[in-house]
Design an enzyme around this catalytic site. Structure first.
Site, short mmCIF file in Angstrom:
data_model
loop_
_atom_site.label_atom_id
_atom_site.label_comp_id
_atom_site.label_asym_id
_atom_site.label_seq_id
_atom_site.Cartn_x
_atom_site.Cartn_y
_atom_site.Cartn_z
N HIS A 1 0.85 -1.19 0.00
CA HIS A 1 0.00 0.00 0.00
C HIS A 1 0.89 1.24 0.00
CE1 HIS A 1 -2.85 3.05 1.44
NE2 HIS A 1 -3.77 2.30 0.88
N GLU B 1 -3.48 2.67 -7.72
CA GLU B 1 -3.83 3.83 -6.89
C GLU B 1 -2.79 4.93 -7.06
OE1 GLU B 1 -6.10 2.98 -2.91
OE2 GLU B 1 -4.09 2.14 -2.80
#
Length: 226
Positions: free
Chosen positions: A97, A145
């Protein structure tokens, strides 16, 4: 617990907000479960590590970890042992992430470790090139992302739709078994519909739901147009 079903997929990352900690985390997970049951949408939650066991044993939707470390059992104080999150009830994990970046070799090691334990893997990436590299490592999911849009309320499908389309194309050319998700700035039903129209199989999101005045209502809105 529970297996990861087919699309559409909504992955709700609890991060480390107080609104998604402890009792709030359990309430949020139960609300997510209710929406999943009412709509048939596959909703997965990523609580903090201390909340995994309780949530995994009280809801009937997939619970995943936010990260695992590529370690073996032993003297690694403070690390996240993959076997521990599995024993707690997680069925998968996020890897890489934007708030917990790791090197490519660590992504590879984490995927292999997770695979050996039967844990599903969601690798987060920030651009087409990184997404393509991740696809060669054979994760279950790649979530694209762009970091500048995370938490912005501006979904990637609006300013940069070509990133999603080209990521889907590139990944499927490399490894058609990898499922592509879209993240960053996702919060509404229009955002989820746009992500799916661009070729992704679902979304990864956090603050748009976690910090909403009524998270369950926000989730219902999110899935209302698919």
């Amino acid at each position: 617990m529970n297996e990861i079903k087919e699309t559409p997929i909504v992955i709700l990352n609890f991060k480390t907000y107080l609104e998604s900690t402890g009792e709030n985390a359990l309430k949020l997970a139960k609300g997510s479960e209710m929406v999943a049951e009412e709509t048939g949408v596959n909703i997965m939650v990523h609580p903090q590590y201390a909340d995994i066991y309780r949530i995994a044993h009280e809801v009937n939707i997939p619970v995943l970890a936010q990260h695992i470390d590529t370690i073996d059992a032993g003297g690694h104080t403070g690390s996240i042992l993959p076997e521990c999150v599995k024993e707690a009830g997680a069925v998968g994990t996020l890897i890489n992430h934007s708030e917990r970046r790791v090197e490519l070799f660590e992504i590879d090691a984490a995927i292999k470790k997770a695979d050996s334990l039967g844990l599903s893997t969601v690798v987060c990436t920030n651009n087409i090139e990184t997404s393509s590299a991740a696809a060669t490592l054979n994760p279950d999911f790649v979530a694209i992302e762009p970091p500048e849009l995370i938490g912005s309320g501006i979904p990637v499908s609006k300013p940069e739709p070509e990133i999603v389309e080209k990521t889907v194309e590139s990944i499927h050319n490399i490894n058609p078994e990898v499922r592509v998700l879209c993240g960053a700035g996702i919060s509404t039903g229009d955002d989820l519909k746009a992500a799916i129209d661009l070729g992704s199989e679902g979304v990864l999101l956090a603050s748009g739901i976690i910090l909403a005045d009524d998270p369950k209502k926000a989730l219902l809105d999110l899935v209302s147009k698919i």
